[in-house]
Design a protein around this motif. Sequence first.
Motif, PDB file in Angstrom:
ATOM      1  N   VAL A 182       0.813  -1.209   0.000  1.00 39.23           N
ATOM      2  CA  VAL A 182       0.000   0.000   0.000  1.00 39.23           C
ATOM      3  C   VAL A 182       0.852   1.268   0.000  1.00 39.23           C
ATOM      4  N   LEU A 183       0.276   2.324  -0.564  1.00 37.40           N
ATOM      5  CA  LEU A 183       0.868   3.659  -0.543  1.00 37.40           C
ATOM      6  C   LEU A 183      -0.145   4.585   0.109  1.00 37.40           C
ATOM      7  N   PRO A 184      -0.044   4.803   1.420  1.00 38.58           N
ATOM      8  CA  PRO A 184      -1.043   5.629   2.099  1.00 38.58           C
ATOM      9  C   PRO A 184      -0.998   7.082   1.634  1.00 38.58           C
ATOM     10  N   GLN A 185      -2.160   7.711   1.640  1.00 41.96           N
ATOM     11  CA  GLN A 185      -2.237   9.120   1.260  1.00 41.96           C
ATOM     12  C   GLN A 185      -3.508   9.722   1.836  1.00 41.96           C
ATOM     13  N   PHE A 186      -3.473  11.009   2.080  1.00 37.22           N
ATOM     14  CA  PHE A 186      -4.658  11.683   2.598  1.00 37.22           C
ATOM     15  C   PHE A 186      -5.694  11.812   1.476  1.00 37.22           C
ATOM     16  N   PRO A 187      -6.942  11.428   1.736  1.00 34.06           N
ATOM     17  CA  PRO A 187      -7.971  11.465   0.684  1.00 34.06           C
ATOM     18  C   PRO A 187      -8.469  12.886   0.429  1.00 34.06           C
ATOM     19  N   GLU A 188      -8.999  13.099  -0.764  1.00 35.97           N
ATOM     20  CA  GLU A 188      -9.581  14.398  -1.099  1.00 35.97           C
ATOM     21  C   GLU A 188     -10.869  14.635  -0.325  1.00 35.97           C
ATOM     22  N   ASN A 189     -11.641  13.566  -0.126  1.00 38.23           N
ATOM     23  CA  ASN A 189     -12.922  13.683   0.577  1.00 38.23           C
ATOM     24  C   ASN A 189     -12.960  12.681   1.714  1.00 38.23           C
ATOM     25  N   SER A 190     -13.548  13.084   2.827  1.00 36.18           N
ATOM     26  CA  SER A 190     -13.645  12.183   3.966  1.00 36.18           C
ATOM     27  C   SER A 190     -14.633  11.070   3.661  1.00 36.18           C
ATOM     28  N   LEU A 191     -14.339   9.886   4.183  1.00 43.85           N
ATOM     29  CA  LEU A 191     -15.224   8.752   3.954  1.00 43.85           C
ATOM     30  C   LEU A 191     -16.610   9.009   4.542  1.00 43.85           C
ATOM     31  N   LYS A 192     -16.661   9.649   5.691  1.00 42.16           N
ATOM     32  CA  LYS A 192     -17.960   9.943   6.311  1.00 42.16           C
ATOM     33  C   LYS A 192     -18.826  10.786   5.387  1.00 42.16           C
ATOM     34  N   THR A 193     -18.207  11.764   4.723  1.00 39.17           N
ATOM     35  CA  THR A 193     -18.948  12.607   3.785  1.00 39.17           C
ATOM     36  C   THR A 193     -19.440  11.791   2.594  1.00 39.17           C
TER      37      THR A 193
END
Length: 270
Positions: A182-193
């Motif tokens: 895996v290559l972790p990265q901060f997502p553009e949109n939150s999963l909750k949203t």
Amino acid sequence: MIQFPNAKINLGLQLIEKRPDGFHNLVSCFYPVGWTDALEILPTTSEASFTLSGLSVPGEPTQNLCWKAYELLKKDYHLPAIQMHLHKVIPMGAGLGGGSADAAFTLKILNDLFTLSLPAEQLENYAKQLGSDCAFFVQNKPVLAIEKGDVFKPIDLDLKGWHVVLVYPNFPISTAEAYAGVLPQFPENSLKTLLAHEPTTWKDTVVNDFEASLFPKYPVLKELKGQLYAMGATYASMSGSGSTMYGLFKEAPAQPLPFTAEYSVWQGVL
């Protein structure tokens, strides 16, 4: 006393960053499903024992999470000897949390059987000592899991009445193998949203980040995902870091399912 530890699926899984302790911070929605093992615990006047049936479980019985859960409570509450039997149905290395569920249900049964009166929060603290997602199965309701998958936040998500089909392709994927690519990265949109929108939108937005590295290695997983969509799934995904693919259907899928002869399949209503 007998209970039926159930599996869970992951609705999306975002790998955010690697932690200094070697684990990963993630965000995922854990959702319980009805594929179950069977776990029986009885007090005994003879020597304590743990037996298994069903699917073969690797390792010595004393290394099983159920037995470790018993030893954990026994240390603090001087529990008497028990006879414990686990009938294993939920496949391992499948991303369904079956072993974690067995451990959490062991804690819950012992709490009831010996009238320990431990509140859910205390049971969760014990469960966290056994595995990252064990604590989820104490309250066993949909949550947004963060950090190592062991910190839970409430989520307003109700899929009651939806049909789910789980397909285990009869091979496991270990946690170590899954995380190695895996290559972790901060997502553009939150999963909750993203999950706040209708499930009809999830196909293009709600992603399990393990798919990017595991689909090329195991093409059958991508094929199964395609088959689930071809059957009419509103949303299909890999569950957790394991090999199970699942599909969510607004109506029960047409029978017979195309892969029941080759793979282990469970279907039910959420």
